[in-house]
Design a protein around this motif. Structure first.
Motif, PDB file in Angstrom:
ATOM      1  N   ASN A 139      19.908  -4.754  -3.971  1.00 48.21           N
ATOM      2  CA  ASN A 139      20.609  -3.700  -3.231  1.00 48.21           C
ATOM      3  C   ASN A 139      19.660  -3.122  -2.209  1.00 48.21           C
ATOM      4  OD1 ASN A 139      19.553  -0.841  -4.343  1.00 48.21           O
ATOM      5  ND2 ASN A 139      19.455  -2.378  -5.963  1.00 48.21           N
ATOM      6  N   ASP A 140      20.166  -2.223  -1.381  1.00 42.57           N
ATOM      7  CA  ASP A 140      19.368  -1.729  -0.262  1.00 42.57           C
ATOM      8  C   ASP A 140      18.190  -0.859  -0.670  1.00 42.57           C
ATOM      9  OD1 ASP A 140      20.915  -3.075   1.506  1.00 42.57           O
ATOM     10  OD2 ASP A 140      21.842  -1.307   2.445  1.00 42.57           O
ATOM     11  N   SER A 141      18.271  -0.264  -1.873  1.00 44.22           N
ATOM     12  CA  SER A 141      17.239   0.738  -2.152  1.00 44.22           C
ATOM     13  C   SER A 141      15.854   0.114  -2.315  1.00 44.22           C
ATOM     14  CB  SER A 141      17.618   1.609  -3.352  1.00 44.22           C
ATOM     15  OG  SER A 141      17.858   0.826  -4.483  1.00 44.22           O
ATOM     16  N   GLY A 142      15.790  -1.173  -2.619  1.00 43.22           N
ATOM     17  CA  GLY A 142      14.485  -1.820  -2.714  1.00 43.22           C
ATOM     18  C   GLY A 142      13.715  -1.776  -1.398  1.00 43.22           C
ATOM     19  N   TYR A 143      14.441  -1.717  -0.301  1.00 45.27           N
ATOM     20  CA  TYR A 143      13.764  -1.735   1.007  1.00 45.27           C
ATOM     21  C   TYR A 143      12.968  -0.465   1.231  1.00 45.27           C
ATOM     22  CZ  TYR A 143      16.326  -5.980   1.972  1.00 45.27           C
ATOM     23  OH  TYR A 143      16.792  -7.265   1.904  1.00 45.27           O
ATOM     24  N   GLN A 144      13.464   0.634   0.686  1.00 46.73           N
ATOM     25  CA  GLN A 144      12.721   1.881   0.824  1.00 46.73           C
ATOM     26  C   GLN A 144      11.371   1.763   0.111  1.00 46.73           C
ATOM     27  OE1 GLN A 144      13.468   4.527   2.772  1.00 46.73           O
ATOM     28  NE2 GLN A 144      11.386   5.170   2.222  1.00 46.73           N
ATOM     29  N   SER A 145      11.385   1.074  -1.044  1.00 47.25           N
ATOM     30  CA  SER A 145      10.112   0.876  -1.750  1.00 47.25           C
ATOM     31  C   SER A 145       9.156   0.081  -0.891  1.00 47.25           C
ATOM     32  CB  SER A 145      10.347   0.150  -3.076  1.00 47.25           C
ATOM     33  OG  SER A 145      11.333   0.797  -3.820  1.00 47.25           O
ATOM     34  N   ALA A 146       9.699  -0.938  -0.173  1.00 54.30           N
ATOM     35  CA  ALA A 146       8.842  -1.740   0.696  1.00 54.30           C
ATOM     36  C   ALA A 146       8.254  -0.855   1.794  1.00 54.30           C
ATOM     37  CB  ALA A 146       9.650  -2.889   1.304  1.00 54.30           C
ATOM     38  N   LEU A 147       9.098  -0.024   2.386  1.00 52.89           N
ATOM     39  CA  LEU A 147       8.618   0.871   3.449  1.00 52.89           C
ATOM     40  C   LEU A 147       7.561   1.823   2.916  1.00 52.89           C
ATOM     41  CD1 LEU A 147      12.011   1.764   5.163  1.00 52.89           C
ATOM     42  CD2 LEU A 147      10.116   0.479   6.177  1.00 52.89           C
ATOM     43  N   ASP A 148       7.809   2.355   1.712  1.00 51.17           N
ATOM     44  CA  ASP A 148       6.846   3.295   1.146  1.00 51.17           C
ATOM     45  C   ASP A 148       5.527   2.605   0.856  1.00 51.17           C
ATOM     46  OD1 ASP A 148       8.611   5.407   1.307  1.00 51.17           O
ATOM     47  OD2 ASP A 148       9.452   5.042  -0.687  1.00 51.17           O
ATOM     48  N   MET A 149       5.601   1.383   0.320  1.00 48.25           N
ATOM     49  CA  MET A 149       4.355   0.652   0.035  1.00 48.25           C
ATOM     50  C   MET A 149       3.611   0.376   1.334  1.00 48.25           C
ATOM     51  SD  MET A 149       5.021  -1.947  -3.159  1.00 48.25           S
ATOM     52  CE  MET A 149       6.525  -2.747  -2.686  1.00 48.25           C
ATOM     53  N   ALA A 150       4.352  -0.047   2.354  1.00 53.23           N
ATOM     54  CA  ALA A 150       3.707  -0.347   3.625  1.00 53.23           C
ATOM     55  C   ALA A 150       3.076   0.904   4.218  1.00 53.23           C
ATOM     56  CB  ALA A 150       4.722  -0.957   4.593  1.00 53.23           C
ATOM     57  N   SER A 151       3.818   2.009   4.144  1.00 54.17           N
ATOM     58  CA  SER A 151       3.270   3.234   4.746  1.00 54.17           C
ATOM     59  C   SER A 151       2.068   3.739   3.967  1.00 54.17           C
ATOM     60  CB  SER A 151       4.356   4.306   4.819  1.00 54.17           C
ATOM     61  OG  SER A 151       4.640   4.753   3.503  1.00 54.17           O
ATOM     62  N   ALA A 152       1.954   3.342   2.707  1.00 56.79           N
ATOM     63  CA  ALA A 152       0.793   3.743   1.908  1.00 56.79           C
ATOM     64  C   ALA A 152      -0.363   2.786   2.111  1.00 56.79           C
ATOM     65  CB  ALA A 152       1.175   3.785   0.432  1.00 56.79           C
ATOM     66  N   GLY A 153      -0.200   1.879   3.010  1.00 58.42           N
ATOM     67  CA  GLY A 153      -1.292   0.958   3.306  1.00 58.42           C
ATOM     68  C   GLY A 153      -1.338  -0.249   2.402  1.00 58.42           C
ATOM     69  N   MET A 154      -0.334  -0.430   1.585  1.00 57.36           N
ATOM     70  CA  MET A 154      -0.314  -1.619   0.744  1.00 57.36           C
ATOM     71  C   MET A 154       0.165  -2.799   1.570  1.00 57.36           C
ATOM     72  SD  MET A 154       1.331  -0.060  -2.748  1.00 57.36           S
ATOM     73  CE  MET A 154       1.449  -1.626  -3.601  1.00 57.36           C
ATOM     74  N   GLU A 155      -0.333  -3.932   1.185  1.00 61.10           N
ATOM     75  CA  GLU A 155       0.122  -5.140   1.862  1.00 61.10           C
ATOM     76  C   GLU A 155       1.410  -5.576   1.179  1.00 61.10           C
ATOM     77  OE1 GLU A 155      -1.825  -9.427   2.658  1.00 61.10           O
ATOM     78  OE2 GLU A 155      -3.191  -7.730   2.372  1.00 61.10           O
ATOM     79  N   VAL A 156       2.501  -5.539   1.878  1.00 58.58           N
ATOM     80  CA  VAL A 156       3.777  -5.926   1.284  1.00 58.58           C
ATOM     81  C   VAL A 156       4.039  -7.383   1.623  1.00 58.58           C
ATOM     82  CG1 VAL A 156       6.212  -5.382   1.045  1.00 58.58           C
ATOM     83  CG2 VAL A 156       4.580  -3.558   1.559  1.00 58.58           C
ATOM     84  N   ARG A 157       4.034  -8.221   0.623  1.00 57.22           N
ATOM     85  CA  ARG A 157       3.998  -9.656   0.896  1.00 57.22           C
ATOM     86  C   ARG A 157       5.355 -10.325   0.811  1.00 57.22           C
ATOM     87  NH1 ARG A 157      -1.697 -10.401  -2.152  1.00 57.22           N
ATOM     88  NH2 ARG A 157      -2.961  -9.708  -0.381  1.00 57.22           N
ATOM     89  N   ALA A 158       6.325  -9.643   0.274  1.00 50.21           N
ATOM     90  CA  ALA A 158       7.638 -10.266   0.232  1.00 50.21           C
ATOM     91  C   ALA A 158       8.683  -9.227  -0.142  1.00 50.21           C
ATOM     92  CB  ALA A 158       7.669 -11.402  -0.794  1.00 50.21           C
ATOM     93  N   ILE A 159       9.847  -9.369   0.460  1.00 50.62           N
ATOM     94  CA  ILE A 159      11.028  -8.686  -0.065  1.00 50.62           C
ATOM     95  C   ILE A 159      11.967  -9.805  -0.491  1.00 50.62           C
ATOM     96  CG2 ILE A 159      13.020  -7.246   0.441  1.00 50.62           C
ATOM     97  CD1 ILE A 159      11.322  -5.795   2.534  1.00 50.62           C
ATOM     98  N   VAL A 160      12.230  -9.853  -1.786  1.00 48.01           N
ATOM     99  CA  VAL A 160      13.093 -10.903  -2.311  1.00 48.01           C
ATOM    100  C   VAL A 160      14.423 -10.253  -2.650  1.00 48.01           C
ATOM    101  CG1 VAL A 160      13.347 -12.703  -4.060  1.00 48.01           C
ATOM    102  CG2 VAL A 160      11.062 -12.025  -3.267  1.00 48.01           C
TER     103      VAL A 160
END
Lengths: 418, 93, 1005
Positions: free
Chosen positions: C333-354
């Protein structure tokens, strides 16, 4: 149909095939047009009745009709205490028969019901409690039932967590102790009896509610159900809290009232309580499940109720009693609470009886104490149904006692203030 | 936890009340004329209704008066409250 | 310690202060605003416990009440508290915490061998084995019990206190997120009395970790504004750190407020209770409890580092902690994308959205497009790999068009964190507890509230509305309508504009097939705490456990301390699929209280201990008894002097002395505790006739009579002396323990059966102090005290009462005797009781006046054969059984009469009251001893009776006993045997139950 026999070997064998080959513990057959005996109620008592009918009596085809899922009533809602330390001879012999059946039940059913004989303690808090304890324990001994009387120091030695201080509001003055008593895994009892009954040809029919009891010329001839009419030569009703509802279908009036009985469990803890503690005077009983939860029961709610829930004030009083007895449980937390419907008789003893309707039998009125009686209740009821006559062990528990006045007053030993 | 309306005091918490069981059980005028079975029916047998149940309650921690309640024993909804000697609302017994 | 994972800015923590704490013996620090979980994550801790059955290492999954793994024992000694969720524990200086499972330590766990044997341990394995030999279960059980359980009960009593508060509100709002806040505002503005209850330390719910702007303000700013307005209403109460744990009948709700745990033991303001239980009646209830994110079910989804997407966002945004260096998202569902954005904004390397969906929402795709994140649409994560510190890499595989199967292995991606989102489950718990039946919404793939049964409505996410706009709107509507329905119309809320993305529908996705990294023992976890896996559900179904309740019980799904908040819906969906049904047809298990666990102490409240567990009733003379060194007996709620030992005396010596003094000189008993009921009205005597077995028509004013009260079943219920004070005016005494029940019993008959009788009842137990002066010197002592009445036997005969003055105090004086001695029972106003008692003690000094307690009272009355109801009767005894036919009127009807002529009550061989004399006079039988016919019999031994009262009688110089014996009245002089617990057998002779002064000459003298 051949069933897998349960053992460590069958478990290992099935592990190889990733447990894909286990057979059903019981079938889910459609109801036949008629049976020789229909047991109404797929709780522990009903399933035990069917099992002993099939295993020990020659009565023909047997079905168990359950309106929901088997073991879903009081069998799955009780605090699993098993003991036989009743005061009066009639009750003591019945519960002792049951206890003896418990002692071999896992092997008989080939299903581990986890009967844990860790002992049951009934505390005394007043001088009159102690007189009653001495009277009951002494009677138990003479009836061949194990019983000891413990001093507060002896109680403390067995149950280090308990408060036996004389400063308590109602200090612990002593206890009776039945070493052979204990607890069992409640669901397993229903499932074990179901599996063993099914293996002997009993049809266990779930989601089949009885809506009427059909009679001809004063004799039963079958039951109306949500799945149609099913003929029967005999109908044995074992429906606990709904006994009056079924009795009403046969135009019978019963001396039972249905009440909520609540229970609760704590979050799981490491072992802290190795025996079962019951206290009438402060209204609580507690044991620790194998999983580590404190399993706690209270007194019944005073009002009639079929809601499988009671009032919060009962829980509050119950938990206060437990903390009063076990101050170290104060910071432990209540995980879950629930209720069942218990059918209570005026004398806190069951009815296991023929009725004025030929071929219609009732087993009810176990109140708060039915779980411990599961195998014994099934055993004597099977006899009563098969022979159309009470077994000596349940002869005193007939409906007639309410007219003659020969009640068996077990309020003291029933463990819960009614 | 029930909330019960005492006919004299108004709505109060269940903890102020005592339950008295089935209502409208009339004590036989002449017990000595009854058979043991008839006496036992009065003494012990109860309707134990699943559904709307006429029952007695006492406002024990209040006015100490007894009264009648029609209560659904499944939903626990209180349908009516009425005084002793009155008939249950809606016909009834 | 490293603070490697703490972000440099952001979060709702106070970086200016450091809080030191320890975890598993090592020191760490965090900041105000941290939970134990966030502070440990910030310092790189990844493993928080071992699982229940397989002892697999487990990390943090959630951020709140749904957390199944990170369970800790917090505090020391009496303050030690088991099984707290690290995600809910607020830090305080000096906090100590330990993981509850994992022995001897977390890294090396001996129980982990279970993981290797796991193939032998499917769901319900224990029902199939441990049965041989028959006696062995207790041994097996010992090991199982030791391995099971979570934390430890404290070893010391709880130093904290707890209390309760009763409250009534117009509108009760459960949940202080966006929905609950607008609901509160709508209701408050209408003028309603509002209670807003929120579980967390601060209001806001999901807004605390959401980047969405509300009316141009951040969520935090908007919360602050609303909270300020809410607090300005005098009728609004806001409870934080408080959980609505139960919703009961008639809109009764229980709230558990945690008041001091966040400051630490002993740090709170003195006298502040640790927790408070609110018992609330609400006219209307708004349930705004939000939704709980669901995990996705795939092999080894319990690996530390696999976390709920919302938890990942919470740790980053609220606590400023990045849970790892690199991350990936697995969602349906769409809410996983917010987690990706939050991880990215925290400087984490986001390697995949599955994303299992082929078509994610356009808005969220656009939002993540600013980061260079590979997005796999129509893919899944079927398996993961872990190292010592948890997650190392994930497998990505392509799903078939129907989404059921894996068609190709895509590759492996290294990452430390996998944020998973399987959709949201509305928290329908309170709705269900209130009697509602949640229904399955197939479109949203979740259970939503059904029709309300009580005065409640659900709003926002807990009603299945997952957009912020809908939550704000529904909350406002619910609050306004709840207020209106409770009598407060006119509420209003302007819903602020919210910029949020348009959501694309989720794709129900309950289980990922096994993947390339999966070995043979695939384990897809549903219930992390109980190690329940998807294959356990299928095994249960295969074995015939098909009701969801059977499956739950067979597999332990949902039995953990998170109560299935994470895993239940996945489990029932997998069951549904196995059975070929829809989740709606399978249905949920019942949601029972408590929503989250509640401390025993909180449920108990103040009603504990010697003073408050049950009220203590003391007579007006109590202080004197204490000064005199009395030992007390609990009788009902009363404290009664049991005996008064002098220096060095044991009970027997004291009782012998007290009894001899009373028989030979004078004794005095505090009899104030007996129940006293004032009965007035023209029909009072008629009423007594119905209550008592004997006749009351002819009792004259100033005369007393003893009576038995039966239950309608014919059994003795209570007894006592009733005095006629004047025509139509009586004073009844009852047993101490039976007083309240007898009054209720009388009122009930009067009001419901015989309302035509003009009788009025008043309990006057506490109004009077009563003392019984008994013994041959009683008259002399009373004369010395000073009494204005002629106390002589002719002027003042036995069983009569006169009003006069004793020592100048107005008194009722009765010549009644429970000891068999000449006795005057003096009743004075309670506040004069102590003074009179002391006067009597002084006046009696020359006669060695001796106070005696209940034990001596028992001995003296037993010598006389007087029964004590409840000791010599047990609810199965009629007056005839007691040999008291004389007290039963043949002429009139009375309560219980008809029952006396039933076949069993008329039986000649009933148990009857007799006396017993042991053949060895010094041998005192124990009370409760069973009686049999012969010395030696085989078990079961036929019992023919029991000893109900037994004493050494100093007056008679021998033991005496009362007993109930089958056919006893016809066995006088016969021998009977008492069997004792120690195995000894004591012969005794059956005799009349009156051992002393059978003509009662002393009492009448």
């Amino acid at each position: 149909m051949k069933k897998n026999r349960y053992s460590i070997f069958s478990l290992a064998r099935n592990a190889v095939s990733y447990h894909q080959d286990w057979s059903e513990a019981w079938r889910s057959p459609d109801p036949a047009l008629s049976y020789d005996v229909i047991v109404v109620g797929g709780g522990g008592h009903g399933l035990a009745t069917a099992y002993y009918l099939a295993a020990e009596h020659d009565v023909g085809r047997i079905a168990v009709l359950e309106k929901g899922w088997i073991g879903g009533g009081n069998t799955g809602r009780n605090t699993t205490i098993v003991r036989s330390n009743y005061l009066w001879d009639e009750a003591a012999h019945l519960y002792e028969k049951s206890l003896q059946l418990w002692e071999g039940l896992s092997q008989e059913l080939n299903f581990n019901v986890m009967f844990s004989q860790r002992g049951v303690m009934n505390l005394g808090h007043t001088l009159q409690d102690m007189r009653d304890i001495y009277r009951r324990s002494n009677a138990n001994r003479l009836n061949g039932i194990d019983s000891e009387i413990l001093t507060p120091a002896e109680i403390k030695a067995k149950v280090p967590a308990i408060n036996v201080s004389s400063e308590a509001r109602y200090p612990v003055l002593g206890a009776s102790f039945q070493p052979r008593g204990g607890v069992a895994r409640h669901d397993a009892v229903a499932w074990g009896f179901a599996r063993a009954a099914d293996a002997r040809g009993v049809d266990i029919i779930q989601n089949c509610e009885v809506t009427g009891i059909r009679r001809e010329n004063g004799a039963v001839c079958g039951v109306e159900t949500t799945r149609g009419f099913i003929g029967a030569g005999k109908v044995a009703v074992v429906v606990a809290g709904h006994a009056s509802v079924l009795a009403d279908m046969a135009e019978l009036r019963f001396p039972v009232e249905s009440h909520p009985l609540q229970a609760l469990v704590s979050e799981p803890l490491k072992p802290v309580l190795d025996t079962v503690i019951m206290s009438n005077a402060v209204h609580g009983y507690v044991s620790q499940s194998d999983k580590g939860e404190l399993v706690i029961g209270a007194g019944i709610d005073a009002y009639t109720g079929y809601g499988q829930r009671g009032s919060f004030s009962i829980i509050e009083g119950n938990v206060a009693a437990i903390v009063e007895l076990f101050p170290i449980f104060s910071r432990v937390r209540v995980l879950r609470q629930w209720g069942g419907i218990v059918d209570v008789c005026p004398d806190a003893c069951p009815i296991i009886s023929k009725t004025p309707v030929q071929g219609l039998y009732f087993n009810c009125g176990w109140g708060t104490g039915g779980f411990k009686a599961t195998p014994g209740s099934g055993w004597v009821f099977a006899h009563t149904v098969a022979r159309d006559a009470a077994h000596p062990l349940n002869a005193a528990f007939d409906l007639g006692r309410f007219s003659t006045g020969a009640l068996i007053d077990e309020h003291g030993a029933a463990g819960v203030a009614h | 936890m029930l909330k019960i309306e005492c006919p004299w005091c108004g709505e109060r918490d269940q903890e102020e009340f005592q339950y008295g069981g089935e209502a409208h059980i009339v004590r036989p005028e002449r017990p000595d004329t009854l058979t043991d079975e008839q006496w036992a029916d009065y003494l012990f047998n109860r309707a134990n209704t699943k559904g709307v149940h006429a029952e007695q309650w006492c406002h024990g921690a209040g006015c100490r008066r007894w009264f009648n309640v029609l209560r659904d024993t499944v939903s626990y909804v209180i349908v009516a409250v009425y005084r002793p000697g009155e008939n249950p609302p809606g016909g009834g017994e | 310690m490293s603070t490697a994972r703490r972000l440099q800015r952001g979060g709702l923590i106070d970086r200016s202060r450091r809080i030191r704490f320890s975890f598993n013996g090592k020191d760490y620090f965090g900041h105000p605003g941290d939970t134990l979980a966030s502070a440990l994550l910030a310092q790189g801790v990844r493993i928080f416990g071992r699982s229940f059955k397989y002892h697999r290492p487990r990390g943090i999954v959630g951020a709140g009440a749904e957390e199944p793994n990170a369970l800790v024992q917090v505090g020391e000694g009496g303050f030690s508290t088991p099984n707290l969720k690290a995600t809910q524990v607020e830090l305080y200086e000096g906090l100590t915490a330990r993981t509850v499972n994992g022995w001897p330590n977390l890294a090396f766990d001996i129980g982990a061998i279970n993981n290797r044997l796991s193939r032998l341990l499917p769901a319900g394995f224990y029902y199939k084995t441990f049965m041989w030999p028959r006696s062995a279960w207790m041994r097996y059980e010992r090991h199982i019990r030791r391995a099971a359980g979570l934390g430890h009960a404290p070893s010391l009593p709880d130093p904290d206190h707890y209390d309760k508060r009763h409250a009534h509100f117009d509108v009760f709002i459960a949940g202080g997120g966006p929905t609950g806040l607008t609901a509160a505002l709508g209701a408050a503005r209408a003028g309603a009395r509002v209670l807003l209850v929120d579980e967390q330390t601060q209001l806001g719910g999901s807004l605390l970790f959401s980047p969405v702007l509300i009316g141009g303000r951040t969520g935090i700013e908007w919360i602050a504004e609303l909270e300020a307005e809410l607090r300005s209403f005098p009728e609004v109460t806001i409870l934080s750190r408080s959980t609505v744990t139960g919703y009961y009948d008639h809109n009764f709700l229980v709230v558990n407020q945690r008041r001091t745990d966040h400051v630490g033991p002993g740090q709170a303001e003195p006298r502040l209770t640790r927790e408070r239980l609110w018992r609330v009646r609400a006219k209307q209830v708004v349930i705004a409890t939000g939704a709980i994110e669901r995990p996705l079910v795939f092999d080894a989804n319990d690996t530390p580092g696999v976390m709920l997407g919302s938890a990942v966002s919470t740790y980053i945004r609220r606590y400023a902690v990045s849970p790892g260096r690199s991350g990936a998202v697995f969602t349906n569902n769409d809410s996983g994308y917010q987690s990706a954005l939050d991880m990215a904004s925290a400087g984490m390397e986001v390697r995949a959205i599955v994303d299992v969906r082929k078509r994610p929402g356009a808005d969220v795709l656009a939002a993540v497009s600013t980061y260079d994140i590979p997005i796999y649409q129509g893919y899944a994560v079927p398996s993961v790999q872990s190292g010592l510190q948890g997650l190392k890499r994930i497998e990505i595989a392509k799903l078939s068009p129907c989404g059921e199967d894996i068609v190709s292995h895509k590759g492996l991606v290294d990452c430390q964190v996998l944020a998973i989102s399987g959709g949201w489950s509305p928290a329908v718990h309170l709705h269900s507890q209130s009697g509602g039946r949640p229904r399955y919404d197939a479109l949203k793939a979740c259970f939503v509230p059904g029709r309300p049964v009580q005065a409640e409505r659900s709003a926002g996410a807990c009603a299945g509305s997952f957009t912020l706009t809908a939550c704000l709107r529904e909350g406002a509507d619910a609050g306004i309508s709840a207020a209106a329905q409770s009598g407060w119309p006119g509420g209003y809320v302007d819903i602020p504009a919210v910029e949020e993305s348009v959501q694309a529908p989720l794709q129900p996705f309950w289980e990922v097939p096994a993947g390339a990294l999966s070995g043979n023992g695939v384990k897809k976890f549903l219930d992390f705490q109980n190690d329940t896996t998807a294959s356990d559900i299928r095994l249960a179904a295969r074995e015939g456990y098909r009701s969801i309740e059977h499956v739950k019980r067979y597999t332990a799904l949902g039995f953990g301390t998170d109560q299935g908040k994470l895993g239940n819906i996945n489990g029932l969906a997998i069951l549904a699929k196995t059975l070929g049904k829809s989740p709606g047809e399978v249905g949920t298990t019942t949601f029972r209280p408590n929503y989250t666990p509640v401390t025993f102490g909180t449920v108990a409240g103040r009603t504990l201990g010697e003073q408050l567990f049950d009220p203590v009733r003391k007579t007006a003379i109590h202080a004197w008894h204490v000064r005199r060194g009395a030992s007390f007996e609990n009788v009902g709620q009363w404290k009664r002097p049991w005996f008064y030992p002098r220096d060095g005396e044991d009970m027997h010596a004291a009782v012998n002395r007290e009894c001899l003094a009373t028989r030979n000189g004078v004794g005095v008993l505090d009899a104030s505790t007996l129940g006293k009921i004032d009965i007035r009205g023209p029909d009072a005597a008629r009423f007594l006739n119905l209550l008592y077995t004997n006749n009351w028509d002819n009792l004259q004013p100033g005369r007393c009579r003893y009576g038995f009260m039966l239950g309608e079943d014919g059994m003795v219920m209570d007894d006592g002396v009733t005095t006629c004070l004047a025509p139509g005016h009586f004073l009844m005494t009852t047993t101490t323990g039976g007083a309240a029940a007898v009054l209720t019993w009388m009122e009930r008959w009067l009001q419901t059966e015989w309302p035509d009788l003009k009788v009025y009842l008043t309990s006057v137990t506490d109004q009077w102090s009563v003392m019984s002066v008994a013994g041959p010197c009683a008259r002399t002592v009373l004369q010395r005290v000073g009494c204005d009445l002629d106390l002589g036997g002719d002027a003042f005969p036995f069983m009569s009462m006169q009003v006069g003055q004793v020592a100048g105090i107005p008194a009722r004086i009765s010549r009644i005797s429970f000891s068999g001695e000449l006795a005057f029972e003096i009743s004075v106003e309670a506040n004069q009781g102590l003074a009179l008692w002391e006067t009597i003690m002084v006046a009696g000094r020359d006669y060695d006046i001796t106070p005696y307690g209940t034990e001596s009272m028992h001995v003296l009355r037993a010598e006389k054969g007087y029964v004590i109801v409840g000791q010599d009767t047990d609810g199965s005894v009629t007056p005839m059984d007691l040999g008291m036919d004389w007290i039963v009127s043949k002429k009139k009807d009375f309560i219980g009469k008809r029952s006396l002529s039933r076949s069993d009550t008329e039986r000649p061989n009933r148990k009857q009251l007799v006396g017993l004399k042991t053949q060895d006079p010094s041998r005192v039988l124990p009370e409760g001893a069973q009686l049999v016919n012969s010395r030696q019999e085989a078990q079961p031994v036929p019992m023919i009776g029991h000893v109900s009262s037994s004493y050494f009688s100093a007056n008679l110089g021998r033991s005496i006993a009362l007993a109930l014996v089958k056919g006893g009245l016809s066995r006088m002089g016969g021998t009977i045997y008492a069997h004792l617990m120690d195995g000894s057998v004591v012969p005794a002779t059956i005799c009349e139950p009156v051992f002393f002064d059978p003509e009662n000459q002393r009492g009448k003298s």
